[in-house]
Design an enzyme around this catalytic site. Structure first.
Site, PDB file in Angstrom:
ATOM      1  N   ASP A  72       0.835  -1.201   0.000  1.00  0.00           N
ATOM      2  CA  ASP A  72       0.000   0.000   0.000  1.00  0.00           C
ATOM      3  C   ASP A  72       0.872   1.254   0.000  1.00  0.00           C
ATOM      4  O   ASP A  72       2.059   1.214   0.343  1.00  0.00           O
ATOM      5  CB  ASP A  72      -0.949   0.007   1.201  1.00  0.00           C
ATOM      6  CG  ASP A  72      -0.218   0.007   2.536  1.00  0.00           C
ATOM      7  OD1 ASP A  72       0.844  -0.646   2.647  1.00  0.00           O
ATOM      8  OD2 ASP A  72      -0.700   0.653   3.482  1.00  0.00           O
ATOM      9  N   GLU A 136       0.243  -1.216   5.745  1.00  0.00           N
ATOM     10  CA  GLU A 136       1.288  -0.647   6.609  1.00  0.00           C
ATOM     11  C   GLU A 136       1.098   0.841   6.814  1.00  0.00           C
ATOM     12  O   GLU A 136       1.449   1.380   7.871  1.00  0.00           O
ATOM     13  CB  GLU A 136       2.672  -0.920   6.002  1.00  0.00           C
ATOM     14  CG  GLU A 136       3.841  -0.621   6.928  1.00  0.00           C
ATOM     15  CD  GLU A 136       4.295   0.833   6.901  1.00  0.00           C
ATOM     16  OE1 GLU A 136       5.056   1.233   7.802  1.00  0.00           O
ATOM     17  OE2 GLU A 136       3.898   1.575   5.965  1.00  0.00           O
TER      18      GLU A 136
END
Length: 422
Positions: A72, A136
């Site tokens: 991400d 994350e």
């Protein structure tokens, strides 16, 4: 086989903005590359499209090394960028786009290293576990936290790991320093609430929560946190003194950070705790005093200083403001000095004889916090040889993010040496 730059470009073109539509397309791409190379991936989702990929490659020893990275990225406004943030354009010797540094470039280096080994029929020295994680850039609830709780068995035998924010070059004059992460500050994201008495905005306020919260935030934002040197940061300062030939004055660290320029950036944010107000929410009409006011604060504290940090925050906020945690994470630390640190340093020196590895504590946080919960210590190590004029720290969550192709190729060679394929 695709080059590391091409893999990085491909990954960037998947818009995996968090929050957004999820990591699934990028995860499927990673899983396909691994499967095509004969490496069996395990793909799972914590929620629709919040996808993580884990794979284990058998090595000569069952003791396993984990390499973890996240798929991400944080949001990017195309209007603020010279090239579209999800173009993955390769130009001017760099791969451009959101995630080039944080951290699709690192994922690409990992993939290029293991795919190259597979193509040559090489096995790693020890079992190698790869994790390409979701979420994350938020709390990790949909990524690393989910992985270590619901899929703990995938990490059996792992004691050490490497991941982002370390192993990159910082050049100052003739010195090329490579910080290797041996810890990171703890995270305390907090929601603050002030309660008072609602009333008409034209009348003297009985107990205005907006004012109460504003005064509390002003005290918090203006507070000068004292220097707190942890052993790892002290070791960094000693190393920099030795490398530059001039002792770092421990009584004037802010001035020393300025003097050392790029090298000073390695400790400027790591010598004290911090608490930055980042969000405000109060009221619904200009002539109404609301009954509540809320704010969010990004707090970070040095290893071992959580209690001191929270006591200071409470004192600054005062009795009329309450706090609750949005996210509270311990400050993980990896052993230093250690044989594994020396191994990481040696792989850098093998590819760059001018490398000067030093210990480093990350100012922010990573998925290392989740893996620390199950006894896996993470070293920050995503090796890159960078151009001296490239503001590496500014690339994180900044605009015009990019990574040099030569740097990616360097990192791929270093990682290949580390896992045993060279």
């Amino acid at each position: 086989m695709k080059s590391v730059a091409e893999i990085c470009s491909d990954l960037i073109r998947f818009d995996t903005t968090n929050p957004g539509s999820g990591e699934r397309p990028a995860a499927e791409y990673v899983a396909t590359l691994l499967a095509d190379a004969g490496i069996e991936p395990v793909v799972f989702e914590s929620a629709p499209k919040r996808t993580t990929v884990v794979a284990r490659i058998a090595g000569e020893s069952p003791d396993a090394l984990l390499v973890h990275g996240h798929l991400d990225v944080v949001p990017a406004d195309p209007a603020e960028w010279r090239t579209h943030p999800f173009s993955g354009e390769i130009a001017d010797g760099c791969v451009h786009g959101r995630g080039a540094v944080d951290m699709k470039g690192a994922c690409a280096m990992t993939l290029a290293a293991v795919l190259g080994m597979a193509a040559r029929g090489e096995r790693p020295r020890r079992d190698l576990v790869l994790a390409f994680l979701a979420d994350e850039e938020a709390t990790g609830d949909y990524g690393s936290r989910y992985a270590v709780t619901e899929h703990r068995g995938l990490f059996d035998g792992v004691t050490e790991a490497i991941s982002e924010s370390g192993g990159f070059s910082v050049t100052s004059g003739e010195h090329r320093v490579y910080p290797i992460g041996v810890g990171e500050r703890g995270t305390a994201w907090m929601k603050l609430t002030a309660r008072g008495v609602a009333g008409h905005g034209s009348r003297p306020a009985v107990d205005n929560p907006v004012a109460t919260l504003a005064h509390a935030l002003s005290r918090l934002a203006s507070y000068e946190w004292p220097v707190r040197l942890t052993p790892s940061v002290a070791a960094l300062l000693e190393s920099l003194s030795r490398i530059t030939g001039r002792p770092v004055d421990l009584d004037r660290l802010d001035e020393e950070a300025e003097r050392l320029g790029a090298l000073g950036g390695l400790f400027r944010s790591q010598i004290r705790n911090s608490a930055n107000p980042t969000m405000l929410d109060a009221g619904y009409k200009v002539n109404v005093v609301p009954s509540t006011a809320e704010a969010h604060v990004d707090g970070r504290y040095m290893p071992g200083l959580q209690e001191e940090f929270l006591e200071t925050v409470d004192r600054l906020l005062g009795p009329k403001v309450t706090r609750e945690f949005v996210n509270l994470e311990e400050a993980p630390a990896a052993p230093y000095p250690s044989a594994f640190f020396d191994e990481l340093a040696g792989t850098l020196a093998a590819e760059d004889p001018g490398a000067r590895p030093v210990p480093y504590v990350l100012a922010g946080g990573t998925d290392a916090k989740s893996f620390n919960r199950i006894g896996i210590t993470t070293y920050g190590f995503t090796p890159l040889m960078l151009r001296p004029d490239l503001d590496y720290f500014g690339m994180f969550h900044g605009k015009d993010e990019r990574v040099p192709v030569e740097g990616l190729e360097f990192g791929t060679r270093v990682l290949t040496r580390l896992v045993g394929g060279a």
